[in-house]
Write a protein that holds these residues in place. Sequence first.
Motif, PDB file in Angstrom:
ATOM      1  N   GLU A 144       0.933  -1.558   0.110  1.00 32.33           N
ATOM      2  CA  GLU A 144      -0.243   0.431  -0.011  1.00 32.33           C
ATOM      3  C   GLU A 144       0.475   1.290  -0.025  1.00 32.33           C
ATOM      4  OE1 GLU A 144      -3.649   1.634  -0.553  1.00 32.33           O
ATOM      5  OE2 GLU A 144      -3.538  -0.421  -0.159  1.00 32.33           O
ATOM      6  N   LYS A 145       1.874   0.791   0.394  1.00 30.09           N
ATOM      7  CA  LYS A 145       2.667   3.009   0.732  1.00 30.09           C
ATOM      8  C   LYS A 145       3.122   3.006  -0.573  1.00 30.09           C
ATOM      9  CE  LYS A 145       6.987   4.204   2.705  1.00 30.09           C
ATOM     10  NZ  LYS A 145       8.107   4.214   4.476  1.00 30.09           N
ATOM     11  N   ALA A 146       4.225   1.717  -0.861  1.00 29.91           N
ATOM     12  CA  ALA A 146       4.263   2.011  -2.430  1.00 29.91           C
ATOM     13  C   ALA A 146       3.537   2.459  -4.100  1.00 29.91           C
ATOM     14  CB  ALA A 146       5.067  -0.031  -2.933  1.00 29.91           C
TER      15      ALA A 146
ATOM     16  N   GLU B 298       1.820   6.622  -6.670  1.00 28.13           N
ATOM     17  CA  GLU B 298       0.937   7.351  -7.403  1.00 28.13           C
ATOM     18  C   GLU B 298       1.154   8.908  -7.077  1.00 28.13           C
ATOM     19  OE1 GLU B 298      -2.513   6.976  -5.078  1.00 28.13           O
ATOM     20  OE2 GLU B 298      -3.273   4.548  -6.330  1.00 28.13           O
ATOM     21  N   ASN B 299       2.434   9.105  -5.890  1.00 31.99           N
ATOM     22  CA  ASN B 299       2.537  10.780  -5.271  1.00 31.99           C
ATOM     23  C   ASN B 299       3.402  11.138  -6.659  1.00 31.99           C
ATOM     24  OD1 ASN B 299       1.150  10.731  -3.422  1.00 31.99           O
ATOM     25  ND2 ASN B 299       2.392  10.171  -2.022  1.00 31.99           N
TER      26      ASN B 299
END
Length: 73
Positions: free
Chosen positions: A61-63, A68-69
């Motif tokens: 989820e962090k990746a 996306e950022n």
Amino acid sequence: MAEVLKSPYMEAFSKKDYEVIVLFDDIDDFLFSGFEYKGKKFKSISKGTIELDKSEEAEKEKAKKELENSLNL
């Protein structure tokens, strides 16, 4: 026994070197369903209700958020 150890249910546990107790009698599932040892409850891997590693899911989820950022820059 060899056939059980090659089962798809065992695959995830084998990859993470988790210990699994193999029980063959139908009554064993009933007997061990409420069994607890050192604060850990016994669960059946064939019922699919076990989460092996929540941190792996968090890393994914962090990746995903980082990707996306970086694409939104």
